[in-house]
Design a protein around this motif. Structure first.
Motif, PDB file in Angstrom:
ATOM      1  N   ARG A   1      -0.141   3.228  -7.660  1.00 24.98           N
ATOM      2  CA  ARG A   1      -0.126   4.157  -6.526  1.00 24.98           C
ATOM      3  C   ARG A   1      -0.398   5.559  -7.055  1.00 24.98           C
ATOM      4  O   ARG A   1       0.185   5.951  -8.080  1.00 24.98           O
ATOM      5  CB  ARG A   1       1.220   4.117  -5.810  1.00 24.98           C
TER       6      ARG A   1
ATOM      7  N   LYS B   1      -5.475   0.533  -0.225  1.00 24.17           N
ATOM      8  CA  LYS B   1      -4.575   1.003   0.826  1.00 24.17           C
ATOM      9  C   LYS B   1      -4.488   2.526   0.725  1.00 24.17           C
ATOM     10  O   LYS B   1      -4.406   3.068  -0.376  1.00 24.17           O
ATOM     11  CB  LYS B   1      -3.188   0.372   0.657  1.00 24.17           C
TER      12      LYS B   1
ATOM     13  N   ARG C   1      -2.781   6.224   2.610  1.00 24.38           N
ATOM     14  CA  ARG C   1      -1.934   6.911   3.593  1.00 24.38           C
ATOM     15  C   ARG C   1      -2.501   8.318   3.708  1.00 24.38           C
ATOM     16  O   ARG C   1      -2.394   9.114   2.773  1.00 24.38           O
ATOM     17  CB  ARG C   1      -0.492   6.919   3.103  1.00 24.38           C
TER      18      ARG C   1
ATOM     19  N   TRP D   1       0.394   3.265   6.133  1.00 23.50           N
ATOM     20  CA  TRP D   1      -0.624   2.808   5.200  1.00 23.50           C
ATOM     21  C   TRP D   1      -1.638   1.962   5.948  1.00 23.50           C
ATOM     22  O   TRP D   1      -1.271   1.164   6.801  1.00 23.50           O
ATOM     23  CB  TRP D   1       0.018   1.963   4.089  1.00 23.50           C
ATOM     24  N   LYS D   2      -2.912   2.133   5.586  1.00 27.86           N
ATOM     25  CA  LYS D   2      -3.958   1.290   6.164  1.00 27.86           C
ATOM     26  C   LYS D   2      -4.812   0.734   5.031  1.00 27.86           C
ATOM     27  O   LYS D   2      -5.050   1.430   4.046  1.00 27.86           O
ATOM     28  CB  LYS D   2      -4.817   2.132   7.121  1.00 27.86           C
ATOM     29  N   ALA D   3      -5.233  -0.514   5.161  1.00 27.90           N
ATOM     30  CA  ALA D   3      -6.040  -1.150   4.111  1.00 27.90           C
ATOM     31  C   ALA D   3      -7.526  -1.015   4.441  1.00 27.90           C
ATOM     32  O   ALA D   3      -7.941  -1.242   5.583  1.00 27.90           O
ATOM     33  CB  ALA D   3      -5.666  -2.624   3.989  1.00 27.90           C
ATOM     34  N   TYR D   4      -8.316  -0.637   3.444  1.00 30.17           N
ATOM     35  CA  TYR D   4      -9.763  -0.496   3.597  1.00 30.17           C
ATOM     36  C   TYR D   4     -10.451  -1.503   2.683  1.00 30.17           C
ATOM     37  O   TYR D   4     -10.191  -1.525   1.472  1.00 30.17           O
ATOM     38  CB  TYR D   4     -10.201   0.926   3.242  1.00 30.17           C
TER      39      TYR D   4
ATOM     40  N   CYS E   1      -3.379   0.194  -4.853  1.00 26.71           N
ATOM     41  CA  CYS E   1      -4.077  -1.089  -4.911  1.00 26.71           C
ATOM     42  C   CYS E   1      -3.358  -1.997  -5.893  1.00 26.71           C
ATOM     43  O   CYS E   1      -2.642  -1.538  -6.786  1.00 26.71           O
ATOM     44  CB  CYS E   1      -5.548  -0.898  -5.304  1.00 26.71           C
TER      45      CYS E   1
END
Lengths: 92, 92
Positions: free
Chosen positions: B32, B51, B53, B60-63, B81
Motif C-alpha cells: 500500500r 485498488k 482510494r 477503495w475501488k478496484a481498477y 495491490c
C-alpha cells in the motif's frame, strides 16, 4: 524489481510478474534496434506505434496500441519507431 | 529517459512522451502506497488490478486492465495491490 538498460539508454525496461509468467514493461526511444530472444516472447504495444520485422520476414509491419506479436526463442528481430513506444514483453 | 525509484524500489517508473504530454510507465510491487500529484494525473492500469482510494473519498475501488482514473493537482491518494501492477500515468 530489475531495471534493464539497452542501446545507450534508448531502450529501458522494468521486470514484473504477470500470473506465472516473467515479463517486462519498457520504453523505446525513436530509432531502429535489433533484439534477440532467449525464450518465446509476446510483445504488446501499450503506447505509440512500433514497426517490427520479424524473423524470417523481409517486411516491416506496424503494431498499434493493444496489438501483439510473438517471436520464437533464439531469434533476432528488428524494431523501429519515430516516437516513444511503451511495450510489454511476456516470456514463456 | 529518466528512471524513477520510490518506496525502497517497490515502485519504479520510466518517463516517456505521449503526443504532447509527459508520461510515465511503472511497476508497483504488492503493498500500500500514498502518492502525491503536482499536476493532473490520469492513471491507467496496463497489467494487474490496482485498488485506489481517491482524494476526498473513503472508499477503495478496484481498477482492472484498461481502466483509468484522474487525480487533480496537489492531492494525495492511496493505492494498494496484492500482485504486480503495471500502470501508465499521463501528466497535464
Amino acid at each position: 524489481m530489475q531495471h534493464n538498460v539497452y542501446f545507450d539508454g534508448n531502450v529501458q525496461s522494468l521486470t514484473f510478474t504477470k500470473g506465472q509468467d516473467r515479463a517486462t514493461v519498457g520504453v523505446i526511444k525513436p530509432g531502429r534496434y535489433t533484439f534477440g530472444t532467449s525464450t518465446e516472447e509476446t510483445m504488446t504495444v501499450v503506447s505509440g506505434i512500433l514497426k517490427a520485422r520479424l524473423p524470417g520476414s523481409s517486411e516491416w509491419k506496424a503494431y498499434g496500441e493493444g496489438e501483439s506479436f510473438v517471436v520464437p526463442p533464439n531469434q533476432s528481430f528488428d524494431v523501429e519507431c519515430d516516437a516513444d513506444v511503451v511495450y510489454t514483453c511476456i516470456y514463456r
